[in-house]
Write a protein that holds these residues in place. Structure first.
Motif, PDB file in Angstrom:
ATOM      1  N   LEU A 106      62.272  36.465  35.537  1.00 18.47           N
ATOM      2  CA  LEU A 106      62.704  36.993  34.240  1.00 18.47           C
ATOM      3  C   LEU A 106      62.927  38.497  34.329  1.00 18.47           C
ATOM      4  O   LEU A 106      63.900  39.019  33.782  1.00 18.47           O
ATOM      5  N   ARG A 107      62.033  39.207  35.014  1.00 22.21           N
ATOM      6  CA  ARG A 107      62.188  40.651  35.181  1.00 22.21           C
ATOM      7  C   ARG A 107      63.543  41.012  35.758  1.00 22.21           C
ATOM      8  O   ARG A 107      64.233  41.926  35.267  1.00 22.21           O
ATOM      9  N   ASP A 108      63.929  40.293  36.810  1.00 23.82           N
ATOM     10  CA  ASP A 108      65.190  40.611  37.482  1.00 23.82           C
ATOM     11  C   ASP A 108      66.389  40.298  36.595  1.00 23.82           C
ATOM     12  O   ASP A 108      67.404  40.997  36.640  1.00 23.82           O
ATOM     13  N   ARG A 109      66.273  39.269  35.778  1.00 18.81           N
ATOM     14  CA  ARG A 109      67.355  38.952  34.833  1.00 18.81           C
ATOM     15  C   ARG A 109      67.482  40.034  33.759  1.00 18.81           C
ATOM     16  O   ARG A 109      68.578  40.307  33.270  1.00 18.81           O
ATOM     17  N   GLU A 142      53.817  46.074  33.492  1.00 20.07           N
ATOM     18  CA  GLU A 142      53.660  45.741  34.904  1.00 20.07           C
ATOM     19  C   GLU A 142      53.036  44.354  35.064  1.00 20.07           C
ATOM     20  O   GLU A 142      53.474  43.548  35.892  1.00 20.07           O
ATOM     21  N   ARG A 143      52.015  44.086  34.269  1.00 19.70           N
ATOM     22  CA  ARG A 143      51.319  42.803  34.403  1.00 19.70           C
ATOM     23  C   ARG A 143      52.158  41.634  33.898  1.00 19.70           C
ATOM     24  O   ARG A 143      52.110  40.531  34.454  1.00 19.70           O
ATOM     25  N   VAL A 144      52.942  41.875  32.841  1.00 21.49           N
ATOM     26  CA  VAL A 144      53.710  40.785  32.245  1.00 21.49           C
ATOM     27  C   VAL A 144      55.047  40.581  32.944  1.00 21.49           C
ATOM     28  O   VAL A 144      55.447  39.450  33.244  1.00 21.49           O
ATOM     29  N   LEU A 145      55.753  41.696  33.213  1.00 19.99           N
ATOM     30  CA  LEU A 145      57.113  41.597  33.750  1.00 19.99           C
ATOM     31  C   LEU A 145      57.213  41.914  35.236  1.00 19.99           C
ATOM     32  O   LEU A 145      58.144  41.471  35.906  1.00 19.99           O
ATOM     33  N   GLY A 146      56.285  42.738  35.748  1.00 12.88           N
ATOM     34  CA  GLY A 146      56.382  43.125  37.148  1.00 12.88           C
ATOM     35  C   GLY A 146      57.187  44.374  37.392  1.00 12.88           C
ATOM     36  O   GLY A 146      57.684  44.596  38.498  1.00 12.88           O
ATOM     37  N   VAL A 147      57.323  45.238  36.348  1.00 15.42           N
ATOM     38  CA  VAL A 147      57.941  46.553  36.519  1.00 15.42           C
ATOM     39  C   VAL A 147      56.813  47.555  36.727  1.00 15.42           C
ATOM     40  O   VAL A 147      55.935  47.694  35.870  1.00 15.42           O
ATOM     41  N   CYS A 215      79.659  47.160  35.508  1.00 15.50           N
ATOM     42  CA  CYS A 215      80.421  46.738  36.686  1.00 15.50           C
ATOM     43  C   CYS A 215      79.811  45.522  37.370  1.00 15.50           C
ATOM     44  O   CYS A 215      80.419  44.954  38.286  1.00 15.50           O
ATOM     45  N   GLY A 216      78.583  45.136  36.992  1.00 12.72           N
ATOM     46  CA  GLY A 216      77.955  43.966  37.581  1.00 12.72           C
ATOM     47  C   GLY A 216      77.117  44.231  38.811  1.00 12.72           C
ATOM     48  O   GLY A 216      76.513  43.302  39.370  1.00 12.72           O
ATOM     49  N   LEU A 217      77.009  45.501  39.240  1.00 13.08           N
ATOM     50  CA  LEU A 217      76.255  45.797  40.453  1.00 13.08           C
ATOM     51  C   LEU A 217      74.784  45.395  40.358  1.00 13.08           C
ATOM     52  O   LEU A 217      74.251  44.781  41.297  1.00 13.08           O
ATOM     53  N   PRO A 218      74.063  45.702  39.263  1.00 14.60           N
ATOM     54  CA  PRO A 218      72.656  45.268  39.204  1.00 14.60           C
ATOM     55  C   PRO A 218      72.502  43.754  39.273  1.00 14.60           C
ATOM     56  O   PRO A 218      71.543  43.252  39.867  1.00 14.60           O
ATOM     57  N   LEU A 219      73.431  43.031  38.678  1.00 17.32           N
ATOM     58  CA  LEU A 219      73.385  41.577  38.757  1.00 17.32           C
ATOM     59  C   LEU A 219      73.597  41.108  40.198  1.00 17.32           C
ATOM     60  O   LEU A 219      72.885  40.231  40.693  1.00 17.32           O
ATOM     61  N   GLN A 220      74.567  41.698  40.859  1.00 11.63           N
ATOM     62  CA  GLN A 220      74.812  41.356  42.263  1.00 11.63           C
ATOM     63  C   GLN A 220      73.577  41.640  43.107  1.00 11.63           C
ATOM     64  O   GLN A 220      73.170  40.814  43.930  1.00 11.63           O
ATOM     65  N   SER A 221      72.967  42.795  42.901  1.00 12.40           N
ATOM     66  CA  SER A 221      71.811  43.194  43.708  1.00 12.40           C
ATOM     67  C   SER A 221      70.620  42.271  43.491  1.00 12.40           C
ATOM     68  O   SER A 221      69.758  42.160  44.365  1.00 12.40           O
ATOM     69  N   ASN A 222      70.551  41.647  42.313  1.00 14.27           N
ATOM     70  CA  ASN A 222      69.426  40.760  42.006  1.00 14.27           C
ATOM     71  C   ASN A 222      69.770  39.286  42.172  1.00 14.27           C
ATOM     72  O   ASN A 222      69.041  38.414  41.708  1.00 14.27           O
ATOM     73  N   GLY A 223      70.898  39.015  42.834  1.00 15.56           N
ATOM     74  CA  GLY A 223      71.222  37.652  43.212  1.00 15.56           C
ATOM     75  C   GLY A 223      71.959  36.840  42.180  1.00 15.56           C
ATOM     76  O   GLY A 223      72.192  35.643  42.378  1.00 15.56           O
ATOM     77  N   LEU A 224      72.374  37.458  41.067  1.00  9.80           N
ATOM     78  CA  LEU A 224      73.068  36.739  39.999  1.00  9.80           C
ATOM     79  C   LEU A 224      74.580  36.892  40.186  1.00  9.80           C
ATOM     80  O   LEU A 224      75.268  37.561  39.421  1.00  9.80           O
TER      81      LEU A 224
END
Length: 415
Positions: A106-109, A142-147, A215-224
């Motif tokens: 979820l964090r990465d999304r 950090e505990r809930v999302l992992g940031v 531009c979609g770069l963060p999505l690309q970097s996170n596998g989406l």
């Protein structure tokens, strides 16, 4: 029946990227230069996770090794490979496949969608900024999302660049350029976009600012990958009419301009999409564009003296353009500006990589040499072309960091 795109995308460029692994001679130059394999044993290196492991990624069989997730996709390995192996691109595709097999957090999304975060945070900027600076709330996040609680996160500006652009009227110029602002400029640093537009207009250009998105770069970097392609299509659909009209597309975010220039074609496999191709051919990083104007004798050099000491860090993505370091040549035109080039390498943030709780310490270890080099230089300011790198560097060193175009804006006396 709906089909799902595979990260190992078919197409000429896709075949060339994967096919390049056969040129690997196991010289280990990429291992020598990789800052992340030096910082953690969790990433055995670009050769192992790239060309070597790629030979075992067959069809729909499960990935043989999860260590590729600790590759940052900084691109240094591809830049230094003497055989032309597209190592970082192979690894990025492998990461996307791994995430598809094992699920995306979820964090990465969430962190991969800066426009969504920007639209939610901007109207309530004071509250949003408080949550980002509150230690107890960061621990909960950090505990809930992992940031990670200590990771550098930007402050919402409380206004947007695109809001400013709606009321801005660019004067007539010798030619027209389309300005490609990125999400960081839009929601966190609108002043960088305003200064970039002012510098372009000062040099006789008429600046059009189309309605645009991520531009979609963060999505690309996170596998989406599928989501990233949708973002690229929307953005290039907005920019393509300007490119077809013969107008150049200029942007201040070096990672995002690289996404349009090359990564959407090579990694997402979009080379067969006409809008993407035509935009790729007309896209320029802003310092690249300004230096080209200077080389043609078109750039105004009416710079005022700037008696400052500036440490310049060229981000990994900027070096991926293969255009040299145009900011250094532009800085050389400014009287009394003392520039010290930082040559340590990666700062460690790698977009969203260093935000993640399991990777933050790795990112800080990667950047430690650069941070110490900046401290030893004792600069008044750090110049850097990437917003995430600027935020990370400022967080780690306490030294203010600026985009090169902000320095030019000040030297032109446009403040």
């Amino acid at each position: 029946m709906q089909t799902t795109h595979s990260p190992a995308v078919d197409g000429v460029l896709g075949d060339l990227v994967r096919g390049s692994l056969d040129h690997c001679v196991k010289c280990t130059i990429c291992e020598t230069y990789c800052p992340f394999s030096k910082a953690t044993p969790l990433f055995p290196g670009p050769k192992y996770s790239g060309p070597q492991a790629e030979r075992f990624r067959i069809g729909d069989e499960p990935q043989p090794d999860a260590s590729v997730d600790y590759c940052s996709s900084c691109g240094i390995c591809t830049q230094v490979c003497p055989q032309g192996v597209k190592i970082a691109e192979i690894n990025t595709r492998a990461k996307a496949r791994l995430h598809r097999e094992r699920g995306i957090k979820l964090r990465d999304r969430i962190i991969a969608r800066p426009t969504v975060l920007g639209r939610l945070g901007t109207p309530v900027a004071p509250l949003a900024n408080y949550t980002l600076t509150s230690r107890p709330l960061r621990i909960v996040a950090e505990r809930v999302l992992g940031v990670h609680r200590d990771a550098a996160v930007p402050r919402f500006a409380g206004r947007t660049f695109h809001g400013w652009a709606r009321s801005h009227s660019s004067p007539p110029g010798t030619r027209t350029v389309a300005f490609f602002h990125n999400c960081g400029t839009d929601y966190y640093e609108p002043d960088v976009g305003e200064k970039a537009v002012a510098v372009l207009e000062h040099n006789g250009l008429h600046v059009e600012i189309p309605k645009q998105g991520c531009c979609g770069l963060p999505l690309q970097s996170n596998g989406l990958f599928d989501d990233a392609r949708a973002y690229v299509r929307r953005l290039t659909g907005a920019l393509a009419p300007y490119a077809r009209a013969g107008h150049d597309i200029v942007g201040p975010a070096t990672s995002c301009t690289l996404m349009l220039k090359r990564e959407a074609l090579e990694i997402l496999g979009m080379e067969d999409e006409e809008d993407v191709r035509v935009v790729s051919e007309r896209t320029y990083d802003i310092t690249e564009y300004l230096l080209a104007m200077h080389d043609r004798g078109e750039l105004k050099t009416d710079f005022r003296p700037l008696p400052q000491r500036l440490a310049y860090h060229a981000p990994c993505q900027q070096q991926g353009h293969n255009i040299g370091k145009p900011a250094l040549d532009l800085f050389a035109l400014i009287p009394e500006l003392e520039v010290v080039e930082m040559d340590h390498g990666c700062c460690g943030i790698a977009g969203t990589y260093g935000l993640k709780s399991e990777k933050y310490e790795i990112s800080m270890k990667v950047g430690d040499g650069l941070f110490r080099q900046i401290g030893a230089a004792r600069p008044d300011v750090v110049g850097c072309d990437s917003e995430t790198c600027r935020w990370h560097i400022e967080h780690a060193t306490g030294v203010p960091s600026e985009h090169p175009v902000s320095v030019l804006h000040r030297a032109y006396g446009l403040a």
